[in-house]
Structure formats: structure tokens, C-alpha cells
Design a protein around this motif. Structure first.
Motif, PDB file in Angstrom:
ATOM      1  N   GLU A 171       0.818  -1.203   0.000  1.00 44.59           N
ATOM      2  CA  GLU A 171       0.000   0.000   0.000  1.00 44.59           C
ATOM      3  C   GLU A 171       0.863   1.270   0.000  1.00 44.59           C
ATOM      4  OE1 GLU A 171      -3.919   0.128   0.509  1.00 44.59           O
ATOM      5  OE2 GLU A 171      -3.067  -1.313  -0.885  1.00 44.59           O
ATOM      6  N   LEU A 172       1.917   1.252   0.827  1.00 47.27           N
ATOM      7  CA  LEU A 172       2.768   2.427   0.945  1.00 47.27           C
ATOM      8  C   LEU A 172       3.463   2.755  -0.375  1.00 47.27           C
ATOM      9  CD1 LEU A 172       4.961   3.308   3.976  1.00 47.27           C
ATOM     10  CD2 LEU A 172       5.902   3.549   1.684  1.00 47.27           C
ATOM     11  N   PHE A 173       4.035   1.738  -1.010  1.00 53.65           N
ATOM     12  CA  PHE A 173       4.755   2.002  -2.253  1.00 53.65           C
ATOM     13  C   PHE A 173       3.810   2.270  -3.418  1.00 53.65           C
ATOM     14  CE2 PHE A 173       8.324   0.435   0.157  1.00 53.65           C
ATOM     15  CZ  PHE A 173       9.344   1.272  -0.287  1.00 53.65           C
ATOM     16  N   LYS A 174       2.585   1.772  -3.327  1.00 53.49           N
ATOM     17  CA  LYS A 174       1.582   2.120  -4.332  1.00 53.49           C
ATOM     18  C   LYS A 174       1.284   3.622  -4.256  1.00 53.49           C
ATOM     19  CE  LYS A 174      -1.886  -0.639  -4.582  1.00 53.49           C
ATOM     20  NZ  LYS A 174      -3.171  -1.300  -4.173  1.00 53.49           N
ATOM     21  N   PHE A 175       1.119   4.125  -3.044  1.00 55.56           N
ATOM     22  CA  PHE A 175       0.851   5.551  -2.862  1.00 55.56           C
ATOM     23  C   PHE A 175       2.056   6.384  -3.288  1.00 55.56           C
ATOM     24  CE2 PHE A 175       0.264   9.245   0.246  1.00 55.56           C
ATOM     25  CZ  PHE A 175      -0.607   9.924  -0.594  1.00 55.56           C
ATOM     26  N   LEU A 176       3.267   5.900  -2.987  1.00 57.73           N
ATOM     27  CA  LEU A 176       4.475   6.614  -3.399  1.00 57.73           C
ATOM     28  C   LEU A 176       4.549   6.726  -4.912  1.00 57.73           C
ATOM     29  CD1 LEU A 176       7.203   7.942  -2.752  1.00 57.73           C
ATOM     30  CD2 LEU A 176       8.224   5.654  -2.746  1.00 57.73           C
ATOM     31  N   THR A 213      -1.534  -4.278 -10.177  1.00 57.47           N
ATOM     32  CA  THR A 213      -0.225  -4.503 -10.788  1.00 57.47           C
ATOM     33  C   THR A 213       0.371  -5.772 -10.195  1.00 57.47           C
ATOM     34  OG1 THR A 213       0.079  -2.124 -10.967  1.00 57.47           O
ATOM     35  CG2 THR A 213       2.035  -3.497 -11.173  1.00 57.47           C
ATOM     36  N   ASP A 214       0.972  -6.616 -11.029  1.00 50.28           N
ATOM     37  CA  ASP A 214       1.507  -7.867 -10.500  1.00 50.28           C
ATOM     38  C   ASP A 214       2.706  -7.619  -9.602  1.00 50.28           C
ATOM     39  OD1 ASP A 214       4.093  -8.116 -11.933  1.00 50.28           O
ATOM     40  OD2 ASP A 214       2.849  -8.317 -13.722  1.00 50.28           O
ATOM     41  N   GLY A 215       3.010  -8.636  -8.789  1.00 48.35           N
ATOM     42  CA  GLY A 215       4.034  -8.485  -7.758  1.00 48.35           C
ATOM     43  C   GLY A 215       5.410  -8.154  -8.296  1.00 48.35           C
ATOM     44  N   LEU A 216       5.778  -8.719  -9.441  1.00 45.81           N
ATOM     45  CA  LEU A 216       7.106  -8.449  -9.991  1.00 45.81           C
ATOM     46  C   LEU A 216       7.215  -6.998 -10.449  1.00 45.81           C
ATOM     47  CD1 LEU A 216       9.902  -9.376 -10.756  1.00 45.81           C
ATOM     48  CD2 LEU A 216       8.991 -10.239 -12.915  1.00 45.81           C
ATOM     49  N   SER A 217       6.170  -6.483 -11.067  1.00 46.94           N
ATOM     50  CA  SER A 217       6.197  -5.084 -11.505  1.00 46.94           C
ATOM     51  C   SER A 217       6.326  -4.142 -10.320  1.00 46.94           C
ATOM     52  CB  SER A 217       4.931  -4.739 -12.304  1.00 46.94           C
ATOM     53  OG  SER A 217       4.897  -5.453 -13.520  1.00 46.94           O
ATOM     54  N   LEU A 218       5.591  -4.431  -9.239  1.00 46.06           N
ATOM     55  CA  LEU A 218       5.697  -3.609  -8.032  1.00 46.06           C
ATOM     56  C   LEU A 218       7.105  -3.667  -7.454  1.00 46.06           C
ATOM     57  CD1 LEU A 218       2.320  -4.466  -6.244  1.00 46.06           C
ATOM     58  CD2 LEU A 218       2.968  -2.259  -7.230  1.00 46.06           C
ATOM     59  N   ALA A 219       7.677  -4.875  -7.425  1.00 45.28           N
ATOM     60  CA  ALA A 219       9.034  -5.026  -6.897  1.00 45.28           C
ATOM     61  C   ALA A 219      10.042  -4.274  -7.763  1.00 45.28           C
ATOM     62  CB  ALA A 219       9.401  -6.510  -6.826  1.00 45.28           C
ATOM     63  N   MET A 220       9.849  -4.307  -9.076  1.00 39.25           N
ATOM     64  CA  MET A 220      10.755  -3.604  -9.982  1.00 39.25           C
ATOM     65  C   MET A 220      10.651  -2.095  -9.800  1.00 39.25           C
ATOM     66  SD  MET A 220      10.271  -5.907 -13.447  1.00 39.25           S
ATOM     67  CE  MET A 220      11.407  -4.907 -14.455  1.00 39.25           C
ATOM     68  N   GLN A 221       9.422  -1.587  -9.693  1.00 37.87           N
ATOM     69  CA  GLN A 221       9.222  -0.145  -9.534  1.00 37.87           C
ATOM     70  C   GLN A 221       9.832   0.356  -8.231  1.00 37.87           C
ATOM     71  OE1 GLN A 221       4.968   0.135  -9.839  1.00 37.87           O
ATOM     72  NE2 GLN A 221       4.953  -0.318 -12.025  1.00 37.87           N
ATOM     73  N   ALA A 222       9.562  -0.376  -7.147  1.00 35.14           N
ATOM     74  CA  ALA A 222      10.143   0.005  -5.857  1.00 35.14           C
ATOM     75  C   ALA A 222      11.658  -0.180  -5.871  1.00 35.14           C
ATOM     76  CB  ALA A 222       9.521  -0.829  -4.735  1.00 35.14           C
TER      77      ALA A 222
END
Length: 220
Positions: free
Chosen positions: A59-64, A143-152
């Protein structure tokens, strides 16, 4: 990975943080989740494996990501936003708080600007900080987990190394420093990441496939 107990999170001293004119964007995001930025920074510095829970981190990194994206549009809360690392850009905290309420729910009452009326956003833009009860709908829209991990990972890599990551560098980095807790395993022999999908299942991605994802992400 050392997943942190969210019950131990230290809340901000609002008599201090609420009196500040400006903070970094990342500090403002942490304050939006009622997390003390100094506590977070110290915990991460003391323990390299420090992580928030998967749900809170997501949630936090989605908001970021939303904040970094909207910073380009200059919503009025931007003070100084370096292109190479927007999370360290300076923001006007009260103006940020007024804007944040138009795109995110459950902001702490103490956040400066939270109770100031802001211009309503277009229908469909406002995001709600809540779980989607329909699993099938969630798998289509999240967004799938890998995309979130890549963005963060890109943000964290820039912050740590003061440089842009290559595909190889990012692959290796998130294999050991995934702040979203979506990377479940790294198989060094097969050069493969195992990550969690939006529907809760697991998928594997080799570095060769990862390179394509990386190229598409950078182009966006």
C-alpha cells in the motif's frame, strides 16, 4: 527477509512533524501512513533486512508511485523535485496533505492540510485504501508483484547507488532487497526469480524474460 511486526511501528511526534513547512516526498508518504520517518530510517539503517508487512509495504509504495507520477503534473504541493530521485524531492507538507486527501483515504487527522477542502478530482481518479473483495477483479486490476518489486527497486537502487540500474543490476538488487515482499525466492543456478502474483499464486521469471519487462518499464 525479516518482515517487521506492524504493531511495533512508531507513530510520528506530530508536535514536531506537524510544524514542519517542508519534508521529502518519501517522508510525507510515511507521515500519510502515520509512520514516523525517523523511526523508519533508523530501523532500515540498523537492520538491512528490515521490512514492513507485505500488505502495508504494498500500500505504501503504491501511494508513493502515485505521488511520484502526479509530481510531474505539479499539483501545487511540489517544492523541489529532482528528476533522478523524486522520493527525495522537497514538498510543502500542508499543501501535500490537502492534495493527498483527494487520492487516498484514511490519512491521519494530524497530517497538515488534511482538513482543508481541495478541488475534487475527476470521477474514477480517486483511489480508496481498501481491499478489493472480488479476487477475480483484483487479479485483473492490480499490478503484479514483480512489476511492483521492480518499480520500488528502481527507486531504492537510485537512492542507494545514486545511479540508474541496468536490467542485470536491478534483477540482482530486488533478489536481495525487495521492499514490497513480493519476491519469494531467487534461484542463482537458474538465474530465476519466483514472485507472487496478484491472485496470490507464484510465477517464475528468468533474467532473459526480466530484461524484456525492464525495457518496457523504462520506456513508460
Amino acid at each position: 527477509m525479516n518482515k517487521h511486526n506492524d504493531a511495533d511501528i512508531l507513530t510520528p511526534d506530530w508536535s514536531y512533524w506537524g510544524s514542519l513547512k517542508t519534508t521529502t516526498l518519501f517522508q510525507a508518504v510515511l507521515l500519510s501512513f502515520d509512520i514516523c520517518p525517523d523511526w523508519f530510517a533508523n530501523a532500515a539503517a540498523k537492520d538491512p533486512s528490515f521490512r514492513l508487512s507485505a500488505e502495508l509495504s504494498d500500500e505504501l509504495f503504491k501511494f508513493l508511485r502515485i505521488c511520484e507520477n502526479r509530481a510531474v503534473e505539479f499539483d501545487g504541493w511540489l517544492a523541489i523535485m529532482p528528476e533522478e530521485n523524486r522520493s527525495k524531492g522537497k514538498v510543502d507538507l500542508a499543501t501535500f496533505g490537502t492534495w493527498a486527501r483527494t487520492v487516498w483515504n484514511d490519512l491521519p487527522r494530524e497530517l497538515p492540510g488534511r482538513d482543508v477542502e481541495a478541488e475534487p478530482v475527476a470521477k474514477g481518479v480517486q483511489l480508496k485504501r481498501q481491499k478489493i473483495p472480488n479476487t477475480e477483479q483484483a487479479s485483473r486490476t492490480r499490478t503484479d508483484g514483480l512489476s511492483l518489486a521492480m518499480q520500488a527497486g528502481i527507486v531504492a537502487y537510485r537512492e542507494k547507488h545514486r545511479a540508474e540500474p541496468s536490467a542485470r543490476a536491478l534483477f540482482d538488487f530486488i533478489a536481495n532487497h525487495d521492499e514490497t515482499n513480493n519476491i519469494e525466492e531467487f534461484d542463482a543456478d537458474k538465474d530465476k526469480l519466483t514472485w507472487r502474483r496478484a491472485d496470490g499464486g507464484l510465477s517464475d521469471t528468468t533474467f532473459k524474460s526480466f530484461q524484456g519487462r525492464f525495457t518496457n518499464l523504462i520506456r513508460k
